[in-house]
Design a protein around this motif. Structure first.
Motif, PDB file in Angstrom:
ATOM      1  N   LYS A 185       0.840  -1.187   0.000  1.00  0.00           N
ATOM      2  CA  LYS A 185       0.000   0.000   0.000  1.00  0.00           C
ATOM      3  C   LYS A 185       0.882   1.246   0.000  1.00  0.00           C
ATOM      4  O   LYS A 185       2.063   1.192   0.349  1.00  0.00           O
ATOM      5  CB  LYS A 185      -0.923   0.009   1.224  1.00  0.00           C
ATOM      6  N   PHE A 186       0.283   2.380  -0.365  1.00  0.00           N
ATOM      7  CA  PHE A 186       1.037   3.627  -0.443  1.00  0.00           C
ATOM      8  C   PHE A 186       0.383   4.679   0.446  1.00  0.00           C
ATOM      9  O   PHE A 186      -0.798   4.989   0.284  1.00  0.00           O
ATOM     10  CB  PHE A 186       1.119   4.110  -1.893  1.00  0.00           C
ATOM     11  N   LEU A 187       1.171   5.185   1.379  1.00  0.00           N
ATOM     12  CA  LEU A 187       0.729   6.242   2.286  1.00  0.00           C
ATOM     13  C   LEU A 187       1.115   7.567   1.638  1.00  0.00           C
ATOM     14  O   LEU A 187       2.221   8.064   1.805  1.00  0.00           O
ATOM     15  CB  LEU A 187       1.374   6.052   3.658  1.00  0.00           C
ATOM     16  N   VAL A 188       0.192   8.110   0.869  1.00  0.00           N
ATOM     17  CA  VAL A 188       0.459   9.277   0.029  1.00  0.00           C
ATOM     18  C   VAL A 188       0.274  10.550   0.841  1.00  0.00           C
ATOM     19  O   VAL A 188      -0.829  10.853   1.309  1.00  0.00           O
ATOM     20  CB  VAL A 188      -0.475   9.281  -1.201  1.00  0.00           C
ATOM     21  N   ALA A 189       1.351  11.291   1.006  1.00  0.00           N
ATOM     22  CA  ALA A 189       1.267  12.573   1.701  1.00  0.00           C
ATOM     23  C   ALA A 189       0.857  13.660   0.708  1.00  0.00           C
ATOM     24  O   ALA A 189       1.355  13.709  -0.420  1.00  0.00           O
ATOM     25  CB  ALA A 189       2.613  12.911   2.337  1.00  0.00           C
ATOM     26  N   PHE A 190      -0.061  14.514   1.127  1.00  0.00           N
ATOM     27  CA  PHE A 190      -0.452  15.632   0.266  1.00  0.00           C
ATOM     28  C   PHE A 190      -0.929  16.791   1.121  1.00  0.00           C
ATOM     29  O   PHE A 190      -1.272  16.627   2.295  1.00  0.00           O
ATOM     30  CB  PHE A 190      -1.546  15.212  -0.732  1.00  0.00           C
ATOM     31  N   ARG A 191      -0.928  17.969   0.522  1.00  0.00           N
ATOM     32  CA  ARG A 191      -1.293  19.191   1.238  1.00  0.00           C
ATOM     33  C   ARG A 191      -2.648  19.695   0.750  1.00  0.00           C
ATOM     34  O   ARG A 191      -2.826  19.965  -0.440  1.00  0.00           O
ATOM     35  CB  ARG A 191      -0.218  20.255   1.024  1.00  0.00           C
ATOM     36  N   PRO A 192      -3.582  19.838   1.667  1.00  0.00           N
ATOM     37  CA  PRO A 192      -4.924  20.251   1.257  1.00  0.00           C
ATOM     38  C   PRO A 192      -4.990  21.674   0.724  1.00  0.00           C
ATOM     39  O   PRO A 192      -5.965  22.033   0.068  1.00  0.00           O
ATOM     40  CB  PRO A 192      -5.743  20.096   2.548  1.00  0.00           C
ATOM     41  N   GLY A 193      -3.957  22.477   0.959  1.00  0.00           N
ATOM     42  CA  GLY A 193      -4.002  23.858   0.494  1.00  0.00           C
ATOM     43  C   GLY A 193      -3.705  24.028  -0.972  1.00  0.00           C
ATOM     44  O   GLY A 193      -3.866  25.121  -1.516  1.00  0.00           O
ATOM     45  N   VAL A 194      -3.253  22.963  -1.650  1.00  0.00           N
ATOM     46  CA  VAL A 194      -2.859  23.107  -3.049  1.00  0.00           C
ATOM     47  C   VAL A 194      -3.747  22.290  -3.988  1.00  0.00           C
ATOM     48  O   VAL A 194      -3.429  22.135  -5.167  1.00  0.00           O
ATOM     49  CB  VAL A 194      -1.375  22.718  -3.236  1.00  0.00           C
ATOM     50  N   ILE A 195      -4.824  21.764  -3.470  1.00  0.00           N
ATOM     51  CA  ILE A 195      -5.729  20.950  -4.271  1.00  0.00           C
ATOM     52  C   ILE A 195      -7.143  21.114  -3.725  1.00  0.00           C
ATOM     53  O   ILE A 195      -7.341  21.286  -2.520  1.00  0.00           O
ATOM     54  CB  ILE A 195      -5.285  19.461  -4.236  1.00  0.00           C
ATOM     55  N   SER A 196      -8.136  21.103  -4.597  1.00  0.00           N
ATOM     56  CA  SER A 196      -9.511  21.267  -4.129  1.00  0.00           C
ATOM     57  C   SER A 196      -9.987  19.997  -3.443  1.00  0.00           C
ATOM     58  O   SER A 196      -9.536  18.892  -3.780  1.00  0.00           O
ATOM     59  CB  SER A 196     -10.428  21.600  -5.306  1.00  0.00           C
ATOM     60  N   PRO A 197     -10.902  20.098  -2.488  1.00  0.00           N
ATOM     61  CA  PRO A 197     -11.378  18.897  -1.797  1.00  0.00           C
ATOM     62  C   PRO A 197     -12.071  17.917  -2.734  1.00  0.00           C
ATOM     63  O   PRO A 197     -11.927  16.704  -2.588  1.00  0.00           O
ATOM     64  CB  PRO A 197     -12.330  19.440  -0.727  1.00  0.00           C
ATOM     65  N   PHE A 198     -12.831  18.419  -3.717  1.00  0.00           N
ATOM     66  CA  PHE A 198     -13.502  17.500  -4.635  1.00  0.00           C
ATOM     67  C   PHE A 198     -12.488  16.740  -5.483  1.00  0.00           C
ATOM     68  O   PHE A 198     -12.602  15.522  -5.667  1.00  0.00           O
ATOM     69  CB  PHE A 198     -14.479  18.248  -5.545  1.00  0.00           C
ATOM     70  N   LEU A 199     -11.477  17.447  -5.996  1.00  0.00           N
ATOM     71  CA  LEU A 199     -10.469  16.788  -6.822  1.00  0.00           C
ATOM     72  C   LEU A 199      -9.686  15.771  -5.994  1.00  0.00           C
ATOM     73  O   LEU A 199      -9.387  14.669  -6.476  1.00  0.00           O
ATOM     74  CB  LEU A 199      -9.524  17.814  -7.431  1.00  0.00           C
ATOM     75  N   ALA A 200      -9.366  16.110  -4.754  1.00  0.00           N
ATOM     76  CA  ALA A 200      -8.646  15.167  -3.895  1.00  0.00           C
ATOM     77  C   ALA A 200      -9.477  13.917  -3.643  1.00  0.00           C
ATOM     78  O   ALA A 200      -8.970  12.788  -3.688  1.00  0.00           O
ATOM     79  CB  ALA A 200      -8.281  15.836  -2.567  1.00  0.00           C
TER      80      ALA A 200
END
Length: 384
Positions: free
Chosen positions: A81-96
């Motif tokens: 499995k992949f624990l993908v780190a991402f920042r919510p400030g650079v992507i819209s919630p719907f797209l995420a």
């Protein structure tokens, strides 16, 4: 209780036989092995073959994009499995939410998510995000509320202080819903973690400090009527003997120039992250007294932002420290080593069998069919 163990994918400047720095606003420095698909596949397969459940991939301007990297690696591995780190400030919630659904459904349920609010305003501004730290956490709260509701199959109308969606309906609902991992040591981070996290992650500190963090988050989560699991992020230097392990720690330290330490520490002191401040306080930028607790070494944090401590010792000693953290309530361990490829084998072949014998870890790998080394051995036994 069966503990979970995860590994790390060094997309932050590559990998090598020395400490690769970087993170929290400082450059990664050089490395001997590139963060390309070929090498990262070797690391991911080593983690998979040694019984690790997932691999964390970092996020930020200092590393390769985590979504793209892991999507590629999902095609060169089988179960990891992949624990993908991402920042919510650079992507819209719907797209995420949509990306998570696509990843989960196309990878066969191999996605976990590490939500990183972002501790460095100057780095966030590179992405076009000009909120201050506390506002970023308030936005993250709104972000996770929208995403959770979308994953639940709701049609979402939401208007917040930072985010808004209208009649949002997600077609690609992930199956299963990916678990959310979340870290942060500030009061604002604790509030968001208590409301939304499935697993709260802390960087490695002495057990007393970790116990205090667990109690803090448990209390906040109880107010929300929730329970949360806990994980810890550390490096490892584990060998057949303690002498070998500490010799390796000394070798890594000897490869770090004093001027490099001074430069990196000056950069890390500018960090807005409370967790980073706590890491810096463990060593104070000095190369002496780096064993801050038995078998817990703060040397990595001299040149690397973020997780800065390592478990150092014989396989038995490292297993002892893991058992001690587990007794506090830590159920998941996100680990790494230098180099990451060989380190997965040192830990997987040295420490995990000990933990299995103690009943702290269950090997979930599918059993491999074995065949005799001599192909006619079975025939020879039959005619005797």
């Amino acid at each position: 209780m069966s503990l979970k163990f995860h590994w790390f994918l060094p997309t932050n400047g590559g990998d090598g036989r020395h400490v690769v720095g970087g993170g929290h606003g400082v450059s990664a420095g050089g490395s001997g092995r590139p963060a390309d698909v070929a090498y990262l596949t070797q690391v991911a397969r080593a983690a998979e073959d040694n019984g690790f459940e997932a691999a964390l991939t970092p996020t930020g301007a200092w590393c390769e994009d985590a979504w793209l990297s892991t999507a590629m690696l999902s095609q060169t591995t089988d179960r990891l499995k992949f624990l993908v780190a991402f920042r919510p400030g650079v992507i819209s919630p719907f797209l995420a939410a949509q990306m998570a659904g696509t990843f989960q459904n196309m990878s066969g349920g191999r996605l976990l998510l590490n939500v990183v609010t972002g501790g460095e305003s100057h780095e966030q501004r590179m992405y076009g995000d000009f909120l201050d730290k506390d506002a970023r956490y308030r936005r993250c709260d709104e972000f996770l509320e929208i995403v959770r509701r979308l994953w639940a199959g709701e049609t979402v109308d939401f208007r917040g202080d930072h985010l808004s969606v209208e009649a949002a309906t997600l077609s690609q609902i992930p199956d299963p819903i990916p678990e959310v991992y979340f870290g942060g040591s500030s009061p604002a981070a604790g509030i968001v973690a208590a409301k939304h996290a499935d697993v709260y992650l802390t960087w490695g500190e002495p057990p007393e400090a970790v116990a205090a963090k667990i109690a803090w988050i448990r209390e906040l989560a109880a107010v929300q009527g929730r329970t949360i699991r806990f994980g810890i992020r550390m490096h490892t230097i584990t060998r057949d003997t303690a002498e070998e392990a500490w010799a390796e720690a000394d070798r890594l330290l000897a490869g770090i120039l004093p001027e490099t330490i001074a430069k990196v520490q000056a950069g890390l002191r500018l960090s807005e992250s409370e967790g980073q401040r706590r890491m810096l306080n463990l060593h104070g930028g000095k190369t002496s007294d780096l064993e801050i607790y038995p078998n817990v070494w703060a040397g990595v944090g001299l040149v690397r932002g973020g997780a800065g401590t390592a478990l150092v010792g014989s396989h038995e000693q490292v297993a002892d420290r893991i058992a001690e953290y587990a007794a506090l309530g830590i159920e998941e361990f996100v680990l790494s080593a230098y180099p990451h490829l060989e380190g997965a084998y040192w830990f997987g072949e040295g420490v995990l069998p000990i933990l299995a014998e103690r009943g702290l870890w269950k090997d979930e790998r599918p059993r491999r069919r074995s065949s005799p080394t001599v192909p006619f051995a079975a025939v020879g036994r039959a005619v005797r």
